[in-house]
Motif scaffolding. Structure first.
Motif, PDB file in Angstrom:
ATOM      1  N   MET A  58       0.824  -1.212   0.000  1.00 25.62           N
ATOM      2  CA  MET A  58       0.000   0.000   0.000  1.00 25.62           C
ATOM      3  C   MET A  58       0.851   1.251   0.000  1.00 25.62           C
ATOM      4  O   MET A  58       0.678   2.144  -0.844  1.00 25.62           O
ATOM      5  N   VAL A  59       1.779   1.344   0.961  1.00 23.15           N
ATOM      6  CA  VAL A  59       2.549   2.582   1.093  1.00 23.15           C
ATOM      7  C   VAL A  59       3.566   2.726  -0.036  1.00 23.15           C
ATOM      8  O   VAL A  59       3.879   3.851  -0.448  1.00 23.15           O
ATOM      9  N   ALA A  60       4.073   1.611  -0.543  1.00 23.68           N
ATOM     10  CA  ALA A  60       5.030   1.679  -1.653  1.00 23.68           C
ATOM     11  C   ALA A  60       4.369   2.234  -2.906  1.00 23.68           C
ATOM     12  O   ALA A  60       4.979   3.016  -3.652  1.00 23.68           O
ATOM     13  N   LYS A  61       3.140   1.832  -3.158  1.00 28.50           N
ATOM     14  CA  LYS A  61       2.418   2.351  -4.325  1.00 28.50           C
ATOM     15  C   LYS A  61       2.055   3.819  -4.141  1.00 28.50           C
ATOM     16  O   LYS A  61       2.172   4.616  -5.071  1.00 28.50           O
ATOM     17  N   ASP A  62       1.619   4.165  -2.949  1.00 30.34           N
ATOM     18  CA  ASP A  62       1.154   5.529  -2.706  1.00 30.34           C
ATOM     19  C   ASP A  62       2.306   6.532  -2.653  1.00 30.34           C
ATOM     20  O   ASP A  62       2.143   7.691  -3.053  1.00 30.34           O
ATOM     21  N   ARG A  63       3.468   6.091  -2.171  1.00 34.43           N
ATOM     22  CA  ARG A  63       4.602   7.010  -1.987  1.00 34.43           C
ATOM     23  C   ARG A  63       5.797   6.606  -2.855  1.00 34.43           C
ATOM     24  O   ARG A  63       6.955   6.776  -2.460  1.00 34.43           O
ATOM     25  N   LYS A  64       5.510   6.133  -4.043  1.00 31.56           N
ATOM     26  CA  LYS A  64       6.582   5.612  -4.910  1.00 31.56           C
ATOM     27  C   LYS A  64       7.604   6.682  -5.268  1.00 31.56           C
ATOM     28  O   LYS A  64       8.773   6.365  -5.523  1.00 31.56           O
ATOM     29  N   ARG A  65       7.214   7.934  -5.290  1.00 28.90           N
ATOM     30  CA  ARG A  65       8.165   9.001  -5.616  1.00 28.90           C
ATOM     31  C   ARG A  65       9.034   9.368  -4.418  1.00 28.90           C
ATOM     32  O   ARG A  65      10.204   9.732  -4.585  1.00 28.90           O
ATOM     33  N   GLU A  66       8.469   9.327  -3.237  1.00 30.70           N
ATOM     34  CA  GLU A  66       9.216   9.697  -2.034  1.00 30.70           C
ATOM     35  C   GLU A  66      10.047   8.538  -1.478  1.00 30.70           C
ATOM     36  O   GLU A  66      11.001   8.765  -0.732  1.00 30.70           O
ATOM     37  N   LEU A  67       9.680   7.327  -1.825  1.00 31.47           N
ATOM     38  CA  LEU A  67      10.310   6.125  -1.290  1.00 31.47           C
ATOM     39  C   LEU A  67      11.482   5.682  -2.170  1.00 31.47           C
ATOM     40  O   LEU A  67      11.344   5.590  -3.388  1.00 31.47           O
ATOM     41  N   THR A  68      12.628   5.416  -1.552  1.00 38.98           N
ATOM     42  CA  THR A  68      13.757   4.878  -2.312  1.00 38.98           C
ATOM     43  C   THR A  68      13.869   3.361  -2.144  1.00 38.98           C
ATOM     44  O   THR A  68      14.229   2.652  -3.084  1.00 38.98           O
ATOM     45  N   GLU A  69      13.574   2.877  -0.936  1.00 33.97           N
ATOM     46  CA  GLU A  69      13.672   1.442  -0.659  1.00 33.97           C
ATOM     47  C   GLU A  69      12.849   1.129   0.589  1.00 33.97           C
ATOM     48  O   GLU A  69      12.832   1.899   1.540  1.00 33.97           O
ATOM     49  N   LEU A  70      12.158  -0.007   0.568  1.00 35.80           N
ATOM     50  CA  LEU A  70      11.404  -0.453   1.736  1.00 35.80           C
ATOM     51  C   LEU A  70      11.880  -1.855   2.107  1.00 35.80           C
ATOM     52  O   LEU A  70      11.748  -2.789   1.318  1.00 35.80           O
ATOM     53  N   ILE A  71      12.463  -1.982   3.285  1.00 35.53           N
ATOM     54  CA  ILE A  71      12.878  -3.280   3.810  1.00 35.53           C
ATOM     55  C   ILE A  71      11.765  -3.777   4.732  1.00 35.53           C
ATOM     56  O   ILE A  71      11.422  -3.108   5.711  1.00 35.53           O
ATOM     57  N   ALA A  72      11.193  -4.923   4.414  1.00 39.96           N
ATOM     58  CA  ALA A  72      10.085  -5.478   5.181  1.00 39.96           C
ATOM     59  C   ALA A  72      10.530  -6.792   5.796  1.00 39.96           C
ATOM     60  O   ALA A  72      10.887  -7.726   5.072  1.00 39.96           O
ATOM     61  N   VAL A  73      10.543  -6.854   7.121  1.00 36.96           N
ATOM     62  CA  VAL A  73      11.050  -8.051   7.782  1.00 36.96           C
ATOM     63  C   VAL A  73       9.970  -8.708   8.639  1.00 36.96           C
ATOM     64  O   VAL A  73       9.092  -8.048   9.185  1.00 36.96           O
ATOM     65  N   ASP A  74      10.074 -10.018   8.753  1.00 38.54           N
ATOM     66  CA  ASP A  74       9.198 -10.795   9.624  1.00 38.54           C
ATOM     67  C   ASP A  74       9.989 -12.022  10.077  1.00 38.54           C
ATOM     68  O   ASP A  74      10.914 -12.468   9.380  1.00 38.54           O
ATOM     69  N   ILE A  75       9.616 -12.585  11.205  1.00 38.74           N
ATOM     70  CA  ILE A  75      10.364 -13.706  11.756  1.00 38.74           C
ATOM     71  C   ILE A  75       9.940 -15.045  11.170  1.00 38.74           C
ATOM     72  O   ILE A  75      10.621 -16.048  11.330  1.00 38.74           O
ATOM     73  N   ASP A  76       8.824 -15.059  10.432  1.00 40.40           N
ATOM     74  CA  ASP A  76       8.247 -16.316   9.950  1.00 40.40           C
ATOM     75  C   ASP A  76       8.552 -16.552   8.470  1.00 40.40           C
ATOM     76  O   ASP A  76       8.244 -15.706   7.622  1.00 40.40           O
ATOM     77  N   ASP A  77       9.118 -17.694   8.139  1.00 44.35           N
ATOM     78  CA  ASP A  77       9.485 -18.018   6.753  1.00 44.35           C
ATOM     79  C   ASP A  77       8.274 -18.050   5.833  1.00 44.35           C
ATOM     80  O   ASP A  77       8.322 -17.525   4.711  1.00 44.35           O
ATOM     81  N   ASP A  78       7.189 -18.697   6.266  1.00 43.74           N
ATOM     82  CA  ASP A  78       6.007 -18.812   5.421  1.00 43.74           C
ATOM     83  C   ASP A  78       5.377 -17.453   5.131  1.00 43.74           C
ATOM     84  O   ASP A  78       4.858 -17.212   4.041  1.00 43.74           O
TER      85      ASP A  78
END
Length: 207
Positions: A56-76
């Protein structure tokens, strides 16, 4: 397949499995909409879940965003996010929010998002220290958490270690130069009002 996904996600939201009117779904989506104006530069979403909010935020702020690192502890969960919510500016990866070496592994960020995460970790102060170390000077942290009986006390939520009191929640941010506390009621956010009981706090903090 639905039962399998629900089993491994626990509290993680899967929009495709929920009705658009589902209250929990609307609350979770609202938090990302609330945070959207703060998205800029290099961004971290810690405990990103299934990735719908990152997308959602990557699409909405594609001009202001350079990179988004998204982390979670679960492999699945990471596998699902990569499959369902791929975006050229998003990198999904596995990581432990309580890893003391996390700042060295991930680097610095202009914006950090942490929604409904801190109540799941045993050491909330170590978690906050990691977030602070990863935030650039002048950067913004947007963090939310439900309120409860307090640190170290049992909660009725099976996936929560504990739920902080409103005072304990505010005390998490003493190191930040500027802090604004909001309260969420359903999909709306507001400053505190007399006589109103709030269940979810949202902090917007500048380092």
């Amino acid at each position: 397949m639905v039962m399998t996904l629900l089993e491994w996600t626990g509290e993680r939201i899967i929009p495709k499995l929920l009705k658009p009117t589902n209250g929990m779904l609307l609350e979770h989506i609202a938090r990302y909409y609330f945070a959207t104006p703060y998205i800029k530069g290099r961004v971290l979403d810690i405990a990103c879940g299934t990735g719908y909010g990152c997308h959602m935020v990557a699409k909405d702020r594609k001009r202001e965003l350079t990179e988004l690192i998204a982390v979670d502890i679960d492999d699945d969960t990471i596998f699902y996010a990569n499959r369902e919510y791929h975006h050229q500016k998003i990198t999904y990866q596995k990581a432990d929010a309580l890893d003391p070496a996390l700042p060295e592994k991930l680097g610095l960020f202009d914006t950090i998002l942490s929604f409904e995460t801190i109540e799941h970790v045993a050491d909330d102060l170590l978690f906050m220290d990691n977030l602070y170390r990863m935030l650039k000077p002048g950067g913004t942290l947007v963090l939310s958490s439900p309120f409860g009986r307090g640190r170290g006390k049992e909660t009725s939520e099976p996936f929560h270690v504990h739920q902080l009191t409103p005072q304990e929640f505010e005390e998490l941010f003493v190191r930040f130069s500027q802090v604004e506390i909001y309260y969420q009621r359903g999909p709306t956010f507001e400053k505190p009002r007399d006589g109103v009981r709030y269940f979810i706090g949202v902090a917007v903090c500048t380092k």
